[in-house]
Scaffold this motif. Structure first.
Motif, PDB file in Angstrom:
ATOM      1  N   HIS A  64       0.820  -1.207   0.000  1.00  0.00           N
ATOM      2  CA  HIS A  64       0.000   0.000   0.000  1.00  0.00           C
ATOM      3  C   HIS A  64       0.859   1.265   0.000  1.00  0.00           C
ATOM      4  O   HIS A  64       0.338   2.370   0.080  1.00  0.00           O
ATOM      5  CB  HIS A  64      -0.951   0.007   1.204  1.00  0.00           C
ATOM      6  CG  HIS A  64      -1.949  -1.084   1.122  1.00  0.00           C
ATOM      7  ND1 HIS A  64      -2.954  -1.102   0.194  1.00  0.00           N
ATOM      8  CD2 HIS A  64      -2.076  -2.239   1.823  1.00  0.00           C
ATOM      9  CE1 HIS A  64      -3.679  -2.185   0.330  1.00  0.00           C
ATOM     10  NE2 HIS A  64      -3.154  -2.895   1.308  1.00  0.00           N
ATOM     11  N   GLU A  68     -12.481   4.322   1.833  1.00  0.00           N
ATOM     12  CA  GLU A  68     -13.841   4.834   1.713  1.00  0.00           C
ATOM     13  C   GLU A  68     -14.811   3.765   1.204  1.00  0.00           C
ATOM     14  O   GLU A  68     -15.962   3.728   1.627  1.00  0.00           O
ATOM     15  CB  GLU A  68     -13.869   6.065   0.802  1.00  0.00           C
ATOM     16  CG  GLU A  68     -13.270   7.311   1.457  1.00  0.00           C
ATOM     17  CD  GLU A  68     -13.848   7.560   2.851  1.00  0.00           C
ATOM     18  OE1 GLU A  68     -15.084   7.651   2.979  1.00  0.00           O
ATOM     19  OE2 GLU A  68     -13.068   7.644   3.821  1.00  0.00           O
ATOM     20  N   ARG A  69     -14.354   2.918   0.312  1.00  0.00           N
ATOM     21  CA  ARG A  69     -15.228   1.836  -0.154  1.00  0.00           C
ATOM     22  C   ARG A  69     -15.502   0.848   0.976  1.00  0.00           C
ATOM     23  O   ARG A  69     -16.619   0.344   1.125  1.00  0.00           O
ATOM     24  CB  ARG A  69     -14.620   1.120  -1.361  1.00  0.00           C
ATOM     25  CG  ARG A  69     -14.737   1.951  -2.628  1.00  0.00           C
ATOM     26  CD  ARG A  69     -14.192   1.253  -3.856  1.00  0.00           C
ATOM     27  NE  ARG A  69     -14.448   2.112  -5.014  1.00  0.00           N
ATOM     28  CZ  ARG A  69     -15.252   1.794  -6.020  1.00  0.00           C
ATOM     29  NH1 ARG A  69     -15.854   0.626  -6.051  1.00  0.00           N
ATOM     30  NH2 ARG A  69     -15.429   2.637  -7.017  1.00  0.00           N
ATOM     31  N   THR A 121     -14.814  -3.849  -4.217  1.00  0.00           N
ATOM     32  CA  THR A 121     -13.490  -3.522  -3.685  1.00  0.00           C
ATOM     33  C   THR A 121     -12.346  -4.033  -4.550  1.00  0.00           C
ATOM     34  O   THR A 121     -11.181  -3.930  -4.165  1.00  0.00           O
ATOM     35  CB  THR A 121     -13.327  -4.089  -2.256  1.00  0.00           C
ATOM     36  OG1 THR A 121     -13.521  -5.513  -2.288  1.00  0.00           O
ATOM     37  CG2 THR A 121     -14.336  -3.465  -1.305  1.00  0.00           C
ATOM     38  N   SER A 154      -6.508  -0.445   0.961  1.00  0.00           N
ATOM     39  CA  SER A 154      -6.416  -0.105  -0.465  1.00  0.00           C
ATOM     40  C   SER A 154      -7.444   0.952  -0.862  1.00  0.00           C
ATOM     41  O   SER A 154      -7.205   1.735  -1.786  1.00  0.00           O
ATOM     42  CB  SER A 154      -6.623  -1.361  -1.321  1.00  0.00           C
ATOM     43  OG  SER A 154      -7.955  -1.826  -1.205  1.00  0.00           O
ATOM     44  N   SER A 155      -8.590   0.954  -0.212  1.00  0.00           N
ATOM     45  CA  SER A 155      -9.658   1.918  -0.526  1.00  0.00           C
ATOM     46  C   SER A 155     -10.526   2.092   0.721  1.00  0.00           C
ATOM     47  O   SER A 155     -11.622   1.519   0.798  1.00  0.00           O
ATOM     48  CB  SER A 155     -10.507   1.438  -1.713  1.00  0.00           C
ATOM     49  OG  SER A 155     -10.991   0.119  -1.491  1.00  0.00           O
TER      50      SER A 155
END
Length: 492
Positions: free
Chosen positions: A23, A392-393, A263, A389-390
């Motif tokens: 990351h 907010e998702r 995701t 990795s994300s």
């Protein structure tokens, strides 16, 4: 109130994982070797002369018809398609039930519409069962196919269709690389109508077909848009006869189809870009269209699957789960799944030689970890791993599990580094409420099995290449991370 010790440990682990190389930024040395590594990692599915990132995505799904009793229309559909002879697929159980009876009556109600029935499909099909179905289909001169059943039936019909057209092809010619050759499908297949009897696989919407390879102790499959049915008939009456355990397992598949596709790495991060559009894989990475379907399916499943657990006769919950299954199919059929599914294939496959766990509610004498259950076993640990990795998702997913919104202070105030640990707990609570076995140990696996489970996961490049933290780390097969996820999935 103080947080439990296991929650604190997960918060620490999530924070540490945020700063791990998968990351972080790319170093100059890493960049120099990136092109070579990208080609090494991704040349299986879409071989190219030089590596470029993807710049486009495609949306493909079967036509869908949804309603009460629409199975009765299938005879007219095939007649309208000018079918000359129909190959009908079912399993021994569905063959005795109302959905099949309705379909057969619909065929018999038409004049001059001959058909033959194959009712030997097995749950969790193997290469041997596929070969049997393919050999049967090749003996007949079918113009159309009809599948009535769950994902195993629909996937078997897809394979029979493919290898009827490619009459002299070997089974492994089209199975996903690196297990098979992964050849492109360049011929037009015969029309296939799919009538699902479970709310789970979404196979009526996709070009994906999954099978077990016993010699390798894992599952894999064929994924190509050319194999998708021309029509999915989604009949709300057809899940009335499902046992509760089948409802739950199928619903778990919907849950993780939607979460994994939402995701997955963005389609613009998938490499290499294919040299020809026909080589663009069905699983492309998350994209704006798939996101809409996946999020709707996730919300619907979180709301309605627990209702079915409490009351299998809840007709509105069954109806909504059927919709969610098809919606999630459209989502993952275009975005793809990743770690939960990739790791589920050896979990299911090794069970036949190892733990020999047999899940209640399934009519079979063979060991079976149903597909949805095998996917769910690693769910908490997987999304703890992918959360950095994300954030907010994953925050959106957490809000859905907590039945609130991301603007709720209880969600909004969570630091990005801690989202994974909170999502771990939320998924675990949800699975507990459905009575899912609590990790790999609960189905008979031991710590000593982790290495074999990881080795069975690594060949699943079709889905691993879409996994954040693995598919976007060039030159790595992800073994170290997969091992930790498997270890963290032994129990929770």
């Amino acid at each position: 109130m103080a947080a439990p010790r296991n929650t604190i440990l997960r918060l620490i682990n999530a924070s540490q994982h945020t700063s791990c190389p998968c990351h972080g930024g790319r170093s100059p040395v890493h960049a120099q070797g990136q092109a070579q590594a990208m080609n090494q990692l991704r040349s299986f599915a879409t071989p190219v002369n030089h590596v470029e990132k993807e710049y486009a995505f495609e949306v493909a799904a079967s036509n869908l018809r949804f309603g009460d009793g629409v199975t009765a229309e299938v005879g007219m559909d095939l007649k309208n398609m000018k079918a000359r002879k129909v190959g009908v697929f079912a399993d021994p159980n569905v063959a005795k039930l109302r959905p099949m009876q309705t379909a057969i009556a619909a065929l018999e109600g038409q004049t001059d519409l001959p058909f033959e029935v194959y009712d030997r499909v097995v749950a969790e099909p193997t290469e041997d069962s596929w070969r049997d179905a393919i050999a049967w289909a090749r003996k007949h001169d079918f113009s159309h196919f009809l599948a009535v059943g769950g994902g195993s039936v629909i996937d078997t019909a897809k394979a029979a269709n493919l290898f009827s057209v490619y009459h002299d092809a070997n089974l492994f010619d089209f199975i996903n690389a690196p297990v098979g050759k992964g050849l492109p499908i360049t011929k037009s297949l015969l029309p296939l109508i799919a009538v699902p009897t479970t709310a789970g696989t979404g196979s009526e919407t996709t070009g994906t077909a999954i099978l077990d390879i016993p010699s390798r102790s894992f599952k894999t499959g064929i994924a190509n848009r050319a194999m998708k049915p021309v029509l999915g008939i989604v009949d709300t009456h057809n899940t009335e006869s499902c046992p509760l355990e089948v409802h739950i397992s199928a619903g778990l598949d919907v849950l993780f189809h939607s979460m994994e596709s939402y995701t997955a790495i963005p389609y613009t991060e998938r490499t290499p870009r294919p040299s020809n559009p026909i080589l663009r894989p069905a699983y492309q990475g998350s994209n704006p269209v798939a996101d809409i379907f996946s999020l709707w399916a996730l919300r619907t499943t979180v709301e309605h699957l627990p209702r079915l657990k409490k009351n299998p006769g809840d007709s509105e919950a069954r109806r909504q789960m059927l919709l969610a299954s098809s919606f999630a199919g459209i989502g993952f059929g275009n975005a793809g799944v990743h770690l939960c599914h990739g790791m589920s294939y050896p979990i299911s496959g090794l069970n036949k030689k190892g733990p020999k766990y047999k899940h209640p509610g399934y009519v079979t004498d063979l060991p079976i970890i149903p597909h949805g259950v095998s996917v769910a076993l690693t769910g908490p640990a997987v999304f703890q791993f992918t959360a950095p990795s994300s954030p907010e998702r994953h925050r959106e997913a957490l809000a859905i599990f907590n039945q609130t919104t991301i603007s709720d202070p209880s969600i909004a105030r969570i630091p990005d580094r801690d989202i994974g640990a909170h999502l771990y707990e939320a998924i675990a609570r949800f699975l507990d409420g459905l009575g899912v076995p609590r990790g790999l140990k609960a189905v008979g696996y031991k710590s000593s099995d982790v290495e074999r489970l990881v080795e069975g996961t690594i060949p699943q490049r079709r889905v691993l290449d879409l996994a954040p933290g693995i598919g976007d780390v060039f030159g790595s097969d992800g073994k170290e991370h997969l091992t930790k996820i498997m270890e963290n999935s032994l129990e929770y």
